[in-house]
Enzyme design. Sequence first.
Site, PDB file in Angstrom:
ATOM      1  N   GLU A 132      -2.940   8.692   7.575  1.00  0.00           N
ATOM      2  CA  GLU A 132      -3.463   9.666   6.619  1.00  0.00           C
ATOM      3  C   GLU A 132      -4.675  10.380   7.180  1.00  0.00           C
ATOM      4  O   GLU A 132      -5.249   9.971   8.188  1.00  0.00           O
ATOM      5  CB  GLU A 132      -3.733   9.028   5.244  1.00  0.00           C
ATOM      6  CG  GLU A 132      -4.670   7.878   5.213  1.00  0.00           C
ATOM      7  CD  GLU A 132      -4.777   7.231   3.816  1.00  0.00           C
ATOM      8  OE1 GLU A 132      -3.764   7.115   3.086  1.00  0.00           O
ATOM      9  OE2 GLU A 132      -5.888   6.825   3.472  1.00  0.00           O
ATOM     10  N   LYS A 133      -5.048  11.454   6.518  1.00  0.00           N
ATOM     11  CA  LYS A 133      -6.208  12.222   6.956  1.00  0.00           C
ATOM     12  C   LYS A 133      -7.446  11.355   6.869  1.00  0.00           C
ATOM     13  O   LYS A 133      -7.635  10.617   5.922  1.00  0.00           O
ATOM     14  CB  LYS A 133      -6.352  13.450   6.056  1.00  0.00           C
ATOM     15  CG  LYS A 133      -7.427  14.398   6.522  1.00  0.00           C
ATOM     16  CD  LYS A 133      -7.313  15.759   5.895  1.00  0.00           C
ATOM     17  CE  LYS A 133      -8.377  16.702   6.468  1.00  0.00           C
ATOM     18  NZ  LYS A 133      -8.306  16.799   7.941  1.00  0.00           N
TER      19      LYS A 133
ATOM     20  N   HIS B  95     -17.027  -2.471   4.566  1.00  0.00           N
ATOM     21  CA  HIS B  95     -16.108  -2.321   3.438  1.00  0.00           C
ATOM     22  C   HIS B  95     -16.406  -3.287   2.295  1.00  0.00           C
ATOM     23  O   HIS B  95     -15.611  -3.435   1.380  1.00  0.00           O
ATOM     24  CB  HIS B  95     -14.642  -2.451   3.880  1.00  0.00           C
ATOM     25  CG  HIS B  95     -14.271  -1.459   4.941  1.00  0.00           C
ATOM     26  ND1 HIS B  95     -14.444  -0.112   4.776  1.00  0.00           N
ATOM     27  CD2 HIS B  95     -13.751  -1.629   6.175  1.00  0.00           C
ATOM     28  CE1 HIS B  95     -14.044   0.512   5.871  1.00  0.00           C
ATOM     29  NE2 HIS B  95     -13.628  -0.378   6.750  1.00  0.00           N
TER      30      HIS B  95
ATOM     31  N   GLU C 279      -8.949   3.183  -7.351  1.00  0.00           N
ATOM     32  CA  GLU C 279     -10.019   3.516  -6.408  1.00  0.00           C
ATOM     33  C   GLU C 279      -9.723   4.820  -5.684  1.00  0.00           C
ATOM     34  O   GLU C 279      -8.592   5.018  -5.197  1.00  0.00           O
ATOM     35  CB  GLU C 279     -10.189   2.400  -5.372  1.00  0.00           C
ATOM     36  CG  GLU C 279     -10.619   1.072  -5.977  1.00  0.00           C
ATOM     37  CD  GLU C 279     -11.098   0.063  -4.945  1.00  0.00           C
ATOM     38  OE1 GLU C 279     -11.929  -0.785  -5.302  1.00  0.00           O
ATOM     39  OE2 GLU C 279     -10.644   0.116  -3.769  1.00  0.00           O
TER      40      GLU C 279
ATOM     41  N   ARG D  65      -6.825  -6.262 -11.347  1.00  0.00           N
ATOM     42  CA  ARG D  65      -7.614  -7.430 -11.792  1.00  0.00           C
ATOM     43  C   ARG D  65      -8.970  -6.960 -12.294  1.00  0.00           C
ATOM     44  O   ARG D  65      -9.328  -5.796 -12.156  1.00  0.00           O
ATOM     45  CB  ARG D  65      -7.834  -8.360 -10.599  1.00  0.00           C
ATOM     46  CG  ARG D  65      -8.506  -7.616  -9.457  1.00  0.00           C
ATOM     47  CD  ARG D  65      -8.956  -8.516  -8.336  1.00  0.00           C
ATOM     48  NE  ARG D  65      -9.194  -7.776  -7.122  1.00  0.00           N
ATOM     49  CZ  ARG D  65     -10.296  -7.099  -6.832  1.00  0.00           C
ATOM     50  NH1 ARG D  65     -11.291  -7.081  -7.693  1.00  0.00           N
ATOM     51  NH2 ARG D  65     -10.429  -6.433  -5.692  1.00  0.00           N
TER      52      ARG D  65
ATOM     53  N   LYS E 250     -18.746  -3.957  -0.881  1.00  0.00           N
ATOM     54  CA  LYS E 250     -19.685  -3.246  -1.748  1.00  0.00           C
ATOM     55  C   LYS E 250     -20.949  -4.080  -1.924  1.00  0.00           C
ATOM     56  O   LYS E 250     -20.871  -5.304  -2.045  1.00  0.00           O
ATOM     57  CB  LYS E 250     -19.038  -3.019  -3.121  1.00  0.00           C
ATOM     58  CG  LYS E 250     -17.786  -2.153  -3.034  1.00  0.00           C
ATOM     59  CD  LYS E 250     -16.919  -2.265  -4.274  1.00  0.00           C
ATOM     60  CE  LYS E 250     -15.616  -1.509  -4.077  1.00  0.00           C
ATOM     61  NZ  LYS E 250     -14.617  -1.840  -5.115  1.00  0.00           N
TER      62      LYS E 250
ATOM     63  N   LYS F  12       0.800  -1.224   0.000  1.00  0.00           N
ATOM     64  CA  LYS F  12       0.000   0.000   0.000  1.00  0.00           C
ATOM     65  C   LYS F  12       0.835   1.279   0.000  1.00  0.00           C
ATOM     66  O   LYS F  12       0.464   2.261  -0.641  1.00  0.00           O
ATOM     67  CB  LYS F  12      -0.966  -0.017   1.176  1.00  0.00           C
ATOM     68  CG  LYS F  12      -1.839  -1.255   1.151  1.00  0.00           C
ATOM     69  CD  LYS F  12      -3.077  -1.084   1.954  1.00  0.00           C
ATOM     70  CE  LYS F  12      -4.237  -1.105   1.026  1.00  0.00           C
ATOM     71  NZ  LYS F  12      -5.457  -0.638   1.616  1.00  0.00           N
TER      72      LYS F  12
ATOM     73  N   LYS G 229      -3.433   3.112   9.105  1.00  0.00           N
ATOM     74  CA  LYS G 229      -3.696   1.963   8.227  1.00  0.00           C
ATOM     75  C   LYS G 229      -2.481   1.049   8.144  1.00  0.00           C
ATOM     76  O   LYS G 229      -1.351   1.507   8.200  1.00  0.00           O
ATOM     77  CB  LYS G 229      -4.044   2.463   6.804  1.00  0.00           C
ATOM     78  CG  LYS G 229      -5.297   3.302   6.753  1.00  0.00           C
ATOM     79  CD  LYS G 229      -5.436   4.034   5.444  1.00  0.00           C
ATOM     80  CE  LYS G 229      -6.052   3.161   4.357  1.00  0.00           C
ATOM     81  NZ  LYS G 229      -6.423   3.985   3.174  1.00  0.00           N
TER      82      LYS G 229
ATOM     83  N   GLY H 157     -10.031  -3.859   5.367  1.00  0.00           N
ATOM     84  CA  GLY H 157     -10.293  -2.909   6.450  1.00  0.00           C
ATOM     85  C   GLY H 157      -9.652  -3.281   7.784  1.00  0.00           C
ATOM     86  O   GLY H 157      -9.879  -2.622   8.791  1.00  0.00           O
TER      87      GLY H 157
HETATM   88  P1  ADP Z   1      -8.342  -2.299   2.513  1.00  0.00           P
HETATM   89  O1  ADP Z   1      -7.262  -2.755   1.590  1.00  0.00           O
HETATM   90  O2  ADP Z   1      -8.171  -2.784   3.922  1.00  0.00           O
HETATM   91  O3  ADP Z   1      -9.723  -2.547   1.957  1.00  0.00           O
HETATM   92  P2  ADP Z   1      -8.470   0.517   1.750  1.00  0.00           P
HETATM   93  O4  ADP Z   1      -7.337   1.455   1.754  1.00  0.00           O
HETATM   94  O5  ADP Z   1      -9.024   0.097   0.440  1.00  0.00           O
HETATM   95  O6  ADP Z   1      -8.117  -0.739   2.671  1.00  0.00           O
HETATM   96  O7  ADP Z   1      -9.626   1.143   2.588  1.00  0.00           O
HETATM   97  C1  ADP Z   1     -10.777   0.406   2.912  1.00  0.00           C
HETATM   98  C2  ADP Z   1     -11.913   1.343   3.227  1.00  0.00           C
HETATM   99  O8  ADP Z   1     -11.589   2.140   4.375  1.00  0.00           O
HETATM  100  C3  ADP Z   1     -12.225   2.339   2.133  1.00  0.00           C
HETATM  101  O9  ADP Z   1     -13.088   1.798   1.167  1.00  0.00           O
HETATM  102  C4  ADP Z   1     -12.889   3.423   2.941  1.00  0.00           C
HETATM  103  O10 ADP Z   1     -14.207   3.018   3.233  1.00  0.00           O
HETATM  104  C5  ADP Z   1     -12.108   3.440   4.232  1.00  0.00           C
HETATM  105  N1  ADP Z   1     -10.988   4.406   4.178  1.00  0.00           N
HETATM  106  C6  ADP Z   1      -9.751   4.198   3.694  1.00  0.00           C
HETATM  107  N2  ADP Z   1      -8.971   5.307   3.803  1.00  0.00           N
HETATM  108  C7  ADP Z   1      -9.758   6.254   4.377  1.00  0.00           C
HETATM  109  C8  ADP Z   1      -9.561   7.623   4.773  1.00  0.00           C
HETATM  110  N3  ADP Z   1      -8.387   8.245   4.600  1.00  0.00           N
HETATM  111  N4  ADP Z   1     -10.593   8.275   5.349  1.00  0.00           N
HETATM  112  C9  ADP Z   1     -11.788   7.663   5.540  1.00  0.00           C
HETATM  113  N5  ADP Z   1     -12.042   6.380   5.206  1.00  0.00           N
HETATM  114  C10 ADP Z   1     -11.052   5.671   4.632  1.00  0.00           C
END
Ligand code: ADP
Length: 447
Positions: free
Chosen positions: A200-201, A235, A275, A291, A237, A116, A158, A165
């Site tokens: 991150e924010k 998380h 995304e 993918r 969809k 990531k 994260k 998630g």
């Molecule tokens: P993973 O690989 O665990 O699915 P992601 O980076 O895709 O992690 O993030 C998963 C979900 O977490 C996102 O779809 C969103 O809902 C939430 N998310 C991720 N980053 C942020 C952020 N900076 N602020 C708010 N929600 C976030």
Amino acid sequence: MFEKVLIANRGEIALRIHRACKEMGIRTVAVHSSADADAMHVRLADEAICIGPPQARDSYLNVQAILTAATITNADAVHPGYGFLSENADFAAMVEEHGFAFIGPAPEHIRLMGDKIAAKRAAQEAGIPVVPGTEGAVENEEMALQVARDIGYPVLIKATAGGGGRGMKVAASAAELPGALATASAEARAAFSNGEVYLEKFLAKPRHIEIQILADMYGNVVHLGERDCSLQRRHQKLVEEAPSPALNADERQRIGQTVVEAVRTIGYRNVGTVEFLYEDGEFYFIEMNTRLQVEHPVTEMICGLDLVREMIRVAAGTPLGYEQKDIRFSGHAIECRINAEHPETFMPSPGRVGDYHAPGGLGVRVDSGLYSGYRVPPHYDSMIAKLIVHGANRNECMMRLRRALGEYVIDGLETSIPLHQRLMAEPTVINGAYDINWLETFVGGGH
Ligand code: ADP
């Protein structure tokens, strides 16, 4: 062009890939676990090989068995679908080392986007907007406090190795940050054997908007617009649509162009999805999926392309043969993921399908391997069907979707159809006014 493709997956996506192959005059090999001997794609494939017992790690994740099946059936190429081995760079490399084409991106791009922090850095360097935060991993508490002060609270911690998630924690203030860091890191270590985290924010009310791209081996890249996947639970969809009710044509054109240039810069090939979280008119990169995605049909419905066919063509070395200006978007599409689970408690509901009747008519598509008498095995993901509907505009699409949901009969199992019916009658959904937190509140967390 390939003569024979091995489909290294199961369920609706295996059937989806089989169908694209047949329409191209390509023969198919199904590999399946002993639990899937009666699956529709196994019945329809030209050849089928059982590669192991029900547990995915012994069958659909069994690289040796899959490569052996490809060898003895004399396949030319392997399509990994989504999930399972689709984002495993080592698998993609082994497929190629054994002399088969991998129908997907190059192993190095799968590897890059699987990390990531490296992915975020690569995206930023290629000109894609990212969420403000630490440059790389959090090295110590002081660094985290400093960065958090600069970008402002709340912040999100994260896991570098994250997925699904897990290992994510919000800190609302400096007082909460050290505790949140420790918890996130411990969770990440337990889940991924890697406690590295970044910061991150935290965006309070974003939408999830993703851009579909398609690239050949010669630097030709197009985007196929966006999908809005903001209706999520945990998380995951649940409903996806294209175009997004939140974007205007100018925003679509700009973010699409940015992504196309970035993808060309890194030399990426085949399909991919970038995304973003989208809030107050700004896009923030979260990850790139290397993918085919579950929700790819909504894109197909509005641009009239068969994405699996395109994947196969470019993997075989055929040039795209069209440019961005040739891509035309028409109307609106919505996909409902139908799971074998209770619509309120979300408890899984595998078992035998009784009466089965899929909806039809103009603009209605069902991607599913279900049939009357089929037994949904308990070993895998609970998604059993995707209902995808197209209309001239969003309103027509929703009217048609309500009609189609009302026709769909899947007896013998609990499914999420009643939940979709509730959603499609809900003013917030009708108005397209939801963010990524809305559905969770609507279903009350589901316990
Ligand atoms: P993973 O690989 O665990 O699915 P992601 O980076 O895709 O992690 O993030 C998963 C979900 O977490 C996102 O779809 C969103 O809902 C939430 N998310 C991720 N980053 C942020 C952020 N900076 N602020 C708010 N929600 C976030």
